[in-house]
Design an enzyme around this catalytic site. Structure first.
Site, PDB file in Angstrom:
ATOM      1  N   LYS A   1     -30.874  28.007 -99.579  1.00 17.21           N
ATOM      2  CA  LYS A   1     -30.825  26.484 -99.019  1.00 17.21           C
ATOM      3  C   LYS A   1     -29.407  25.876 -99.174  1.00 17.21           C
ATOM      4  O   LYS A   1     -28.965  25.224 -98.433  1.00 17.21           O
ATOM      5  CB  LYS A   1     -31.821  25.718 -99.612  1.00 17.21           C
ATOM      6  CG  LYS A   1     -31.806  24.328 -99.121  1.00 17.21           C
ATOM      7  CD  LYS A   1     -33.105  23.839 -99.305  1.00 17.21           C
ATOM      8  CE  LYS A   1     -33.227  22.310 -98.875  1.00 17.21           C
ATOM      9  NZ  LYS A   1     -34.382  21.552 -99.222  1.00 17.21           N
TER      10      LYS A   1
ATOM     11  N   ARG B   1     -27.080  27.012 -96.711  1.00 20.35           N
ATOM     12  CA  ARG B   1     -27.688  26.412 -95.168  1.00 20.35           C
ATOM     13  C   ARG B   1     -27.194  25.146 -95.080  1.00 20.35           C
ATOM     14  O   ARG B   1     -26.577  24.671 -94.082  1.00 20.35           O
ATOM     15  CB  ARG B   1     -29.057  26.317 -95.071  1.00 20.35           C
ATOM     16  CG  ARG B   1     -29.655  26.750 -93.745  1.00 20.35           C
ATOM     17  CD  ARG B   1     -31.251  27.233 -93.747  1.00 20.35           C
ATOM     18  NE  ARG B   1     -31.869  26.228 -94.436  1.00 20.35           N
ATOM     19  CZ  ARG B   1     -32.764  26.643 -95.687  1.00 20.35           C
ATOM     20  NH1 ARG B   1     -32.776  27.654 -96.060  1.00 20.35           N
ATOM     21  NH2 ARG B   1     -33.530  25.405 -96.040  1.00 20.35           N
TER      22      ARG B   1
ATOM     23  N   ARG C   1     -47.937  20.041-104.928  1.00 17.63           N
ATOM     24  CA  ARG C   1     -48.804  19.868-103.754  1.00 17.63           C
ATOM     25  C   ARG C   1     -50.151  19.358-104.215  1.00 17.63           C
ATOM     26  O   ARG C   1     -50.828  20.002-104.951  1.00 17.63           O
ATOM     27  CB  ARG C   1     -48.624  21.217-102.993  1.00 17.63           C
ATOM     28  CG  ARG C   1     -49.641  20.963-101.432  1.00 17.63           C
ATOM     29  CD  ARG C   1     -49.425  22.154-100.752  1.00 17.63           C
ATOM     30  NE  ARG C   1     -48.002  22.298-100.408  1.00 17.63           N
ATOM     31  CZ  ARG C   1     -47.845  23.365-100.141  1.00 17.63           C
ATOM     32  NH1 ARG C   1     -48.412  24.630-100.043  1.00 17.63           N
ATOM     33  NH2 ARG C   1     -46.461  23.745 -99.551  1.00 17.63           N
TER      34      ARG C   1
ATOM     35  N   LYS D   1     -44.792  16.645 -87.190  1.00 17.74           N
ATOM     36  CA  LYS D   1     -43.844  17.330 -86.356  1.00 17.74           C
ATOM     37  C   LYS D   1     -44.401  17.761 -85.194  1.00 17.74           C
ATOM     38  O   LYS D   1     -45.438  18.196 -84.981  1.00 17.74           O
ATOM     39  CB  LYS D   1     -43.646  18.651 -87.577  1.00 17.74           C
ATOM     40  CG  LYS D   1     -42.532  18.066 -88.768  1.00 17.74           C
ATOM     41  CD  LYS D   1     -42.011  19.357 -89.289  1.00 17.74           C
ATOM     42  CE  LYS D   1     -41.082  18.682 -90.375  1.00 17.74           C
ATOM     43  NZ  LYS D   1     -40.416  19.763 -91.114  1.00 17.74           N
TER      44      LYS D   1
ATOM     45  N   GLU E   1     -40.449  17.312-105.535  1.00 14.02           N
ATOM     46  CA  GLU E   1     -40.945  16.977-104.286  1.00 14.02           C
ATOM     47  C   GLU E   1     -42.311  16.991-104.296  1.00 14.02           C
ATOM     48  O   GLU E   1     -43.134  18.028-104.508  1.00 14.02           O
ATOM     49  CB  GLU E   1     -40.330  17.940-103.001  1.00 14.02           C
ATOM     50  CG  GLU E   1     -40.787  17.454-101.583  1.00 14.02           C
ATOM     51  CD  GLU E   1     -40.458  18.686-100.719  1.00 14.02           C
ATOM     52  OE1 GLU E   1     -39.767  18.253 -99.938  1.00 14.02           O
ATOM     53  OE2 GLU E   1     -41.197  19.661-100.517  1.00 14.02           O
TER      54      GLU E   1
ATOM     55  N   GLU F   1     -50.316  28.196 -90.534  1.00 11.84           N
ATOM     56  CA  GLU F   1     -49.042  28.140 -89.631  1.00 11.84           C
ATOM     57  C   GLU F   1     -47.787  28.894 -90.283  1.00 11.84           C
ATOM     58  O   GLU F   1     -47.056  29.759 -89.553  1.00 11.84           O
ATOM     59  CB  GLU F   1     -48.524  27.009 -89.524  1.00 11.84           C
ATOM     60  CG  GLU F   1     -47.658  26.546 -88.351  1.00 11.84           C
ATOM     61  CD  GLU F   1     -46.240  26.226 -88.899  1.00 11.84           C
ATOM     62  OE1 GLU F   1     -45.191  25.897 -88.186  1.00 11.84           O
ATOM     63  OE2 GLU F   1     -45.749  26.301 -90.292  1.00 11.84           O
ATOM     64  N   HIS F   2     -47.837  28.675 -91.460  1.00 10.44           N
ATOM     65  CA  HIS F   2     -46.796  29.270 -92.302  1.00 10.44           C
ATOM     66  C   HIS F   2     -46.897  31.076 -92.134  1.00 10.44           C
ATOM     67  O   HIS F   2     -45.890  31.669 -92.235  1.00 10.44           O
ATOM     68  CB  HIS F   2     -46.678  28.994 -93.790  1.00 10.44           C
ATOM     69  CG  HIS F   2     -45.987  29.657 -94.684  1.00 10.44           C
ATOM     70  ND1 HIS F   2     -44.422  29.230 -94.825  1.00 10.44           N
ATOM     71  CD2 HIS F   2     -45.955  30.479 -95.545  1.00 10.44           C
ATOM     72  CE1 HIS F   2     -43.756  29.897 -95.387  1.00 10.44           C
ATOM     73  NE2 HIS F   2     -44.525  30.849 -96.022  1.00 10.44           N
TER      74      HIS F   2
HETATM   75  P1  GTP Z   1     -36.466  22.550 -96.254  1.00  9.03           P
HETATM   76  O1  GTP Z   1     -36.699  21.817 -97.778  1.00  9.03           O
HETATM   77  O2  GTP Z   1     -35.325  23.403 -96.479  1.00  9.03           O
HETATM   78  O3  GTP Z   1     -37.812  23.055 -95.872  1.00  9.03           O
HETATM   79  O4  GTP Z   1     -35.812  21.400 -95.416  1.00  9.03           O
HETATM   80  P2  GTP Z   1     -36.380  19.918 -95.156  1.00  9.03           P
HETATM   81  O5  GTP Z   1     -36.117  19.001 -96.617  1.00  9.03           O
HETATM   82  O6  GTP Z   1     -35.522  19.374 -94.194  1.00  9.03           O
HETATM   83  O7  GTP Z   1     -37.855  20.025 -95.044  1.00  9.03           O
HETATM   84  P3  GTP Z   1     -38.908  18.891 -95.074  1.00  9.03           P
HETATM   85  O8  GTP Z   1     -38.938  17.987 -96.033  1.00  9.03           O
HETATM   86  O9  GTP Z   1     -39.543  18.622 -93.618  1.00  9.03           O
HETATM   87  O10 GTP Z   1     -40.292  20.066 -95.560  1.00  9.03           O
HETATM   88  C1  GTP Z   1     -40.332  20.689 -96.798  1.00  9.03           C
HETATM   89  C2  GTP Z   1     -41.424  21.302 -97.057  1.00  9.03           C
HETATM   90  O11 GTP Z   1     -42.591  21.003 -96.076  1.00  9.03           O
HETATM   91  C3  GTP Z   1     -41.258  22.799 -96.616  1.00  9.03           C
HETATM   92  O12 GTP Z   1     -40.691  23.769 -97.881  1.00  9.03           O
HETATM   93  C4  GTP Z   1     -42.827  23.322 -96.415  1.00  9.03           C
HETATM   94  O13 GTP Z   1     -43.425  23.619 -97.801  1.00  9.03           O
HETATM   95  C5  GTP Z   1     -43.327  22.004 -95.740  1.00  9.03           C
HETATM   96  N1  GTP Z   1     -43.076  22.147 -94.393  1.00  9.03           N
HETATM   97  C6  GTP Z   1     -42.337  21.319 -93.439  1.00  9.03           C
HETATM   98  N2  GTP Z   1     -42.554  21.507 -92.153  1.00  9.03           N
HETATM   99  C7  GTP Z   1     -43.340  22.430 -92.076  1.00  9.03           C
HETATM  100  C8  GTP Z   1     -44.048  23.172 -91.185  1.00  9.03           C
HETATM  101  O14 GTP Z   1     -43.732  22.886 -89.789  1.00  9.03           O
HETATM  102  N3  GTP Z   1     -45.006  23.898 -91.277  1.00  9.03           N
HETATM  103  C9  GTP Z   1     -45.381  24.442 -92.542  1.00  9.03           C
HETATM  104  N4  GTP Z   1     -46.508  25.243 -92.806  1.00  9.03           N
HETATM  105  N5  GTP Z   1     -44.776  23.472 -93.665  1.00  9.03           N
HETATM  106  C10 GTP Z   1     -44.017  22.759 -93.447  1.00  9.03           C
HETATM  107 MG    MG Z   2     -37.564  17.601 -97.406  1.00 11.27          MG
END
Ligand code: GTP
Ligand code: MG
Length: 250
Positions: free
Chosen positions: A75, A78, A99, A134, A161, A176-177
């Site tokens: 990450k 990224r 969670r 989303k 988080e 979905e995951h």
């Molecule tokens: P990441 O933390 O790198 O994922 O990027 P972000 O902070 O932009 O993502 P976001 O806060 O939207 O989502 C964080 C977490 O939510 C992810 O790590 C997943 O656990 C969950 N999540 C978010 N979007 C999706 C989705 O479309 N499908 C599923 N299954 N989980 C999701």
């Molecule tokens: Mg986030």
């Protein structure tokens, strides 16, 4: 401190392979595990108290994880975050994750509000994917909170988080995951469309269950939490700086 020595998963290294860089990274992760324990304990206290008050358990499951070193470094790369523990600690807010799965659709907001009102928690980010799903259908309430961790020589404020969702949302997100993992992110259009339909069906179920619960109520409950007036007191606009339905970073 540079953490590129942490590319392997620390937990899987043999004694001989365990270098000072790995030890530093393991030490860096320790407060995150403690923050998870502290937040989980808060959620379980709420669970016990609300269950007692309502004769109904709003919190059905609490799970947690610390992000693996590989995934933290992935990450960081990224998002263009330098590989130092200071930069990673400042920029990656989901190293600790908790969670919470609830029964009814009103409950994620209620749990988020009650936690955000606790004096030692600071809400630093809110993303409301329940009010603003989303495009793929994903729904969940996300909130990054900072929680104090009392170590032997200092207090660290550690971000966690928190994802709060209903059982139906959780079922959808897990499937979905799994589908994305199985298809290595090249999911056929038909499955994507079916997932959108399934998310709609899950939402209809959540809304219907909430309506039925509100209609039936519980005459033996000490506090009428299904009662609109009481819920209003717990509405998420009490989360500092955030208004319901906005789904934005603070
Ligand atoms: P990441 O933390 O790198 O994922 O990027 P972000 O902070 O932009 O993502 P976001 O806060 O939207 O989502 C964080 C977490 O939510 C992810 O790590 C997943 O656990 C969950 N999540 C978010 N979007 C999706 C989705 O479309 N499908 C599923 N299954 N989980 C999701
Ligand atoms: Mg986030």
């Amino acid at each position: 401190m540079i953490v590129d020595g942490a590319h392997s998963v620390v937990g899987e290294l043999s004694q001989a392979e365990f270098t000072p860089a790995h030890a530093d990274f393991a030490r860096f992760l320790l407060p995150y595990q403690c923050a998870i324990s502290a937040l989980t304990s808060k959620v379980n206290i709420l669970k016990g108290e609300l269950t007692h008050a309502d004769h109904y358990c709003p919190i059905r499951a609490v799970t947690s994880r610390v992000k693996s070193p590989d995934s933290i470094l992935g990450k960081a790369a990224r998002i263009g975050c330098p590989l130092t523990v200071d930069d990673i600690g400042t920029n990656i807010l989901d190293i600790a994750g908790v969670r919470v799965t609830c029964g009814l659709i009103s409950e994620p907001y209620r749990v988020a509000t009650l936690l955000s009102q606790q004096a030692d928690l600071t809400v630093i980010e809110v993303e409301d994917y329940i009010a603003h799903p989303k495009p793929n259908g994903y729904k969940s309430f996300h909130m990054v909170v900072e929680i104090p961790v009392y170590l032997s020589d200092r207090v660290e404020r550690v971000p966690v988080e928190l994802q709060i969702r209903t059982i139906a949302m959780d079922l959808w997100a897990n499937l979905e995951h799994k589908i994305h993992y199985k298809h290595e992110h090249a999911v056929p259009r038909r499955l994507l469309n079916e997932l959108i339909d399934a998310a709609d069906a899950a939402h209809r179920l959540d809304v219907t269950m909430q309506r039925l619960y509100d209609e039936v109520g519980d005459p033996t409950a000490g506090q009428a939490t299904h009662n609109g007036a009481h819920l209003e007191l717990l509405a998420p606009h009490t989360i500092d700086g955030w208004r319901p339905g906005q789904g934005r970073h603070l």
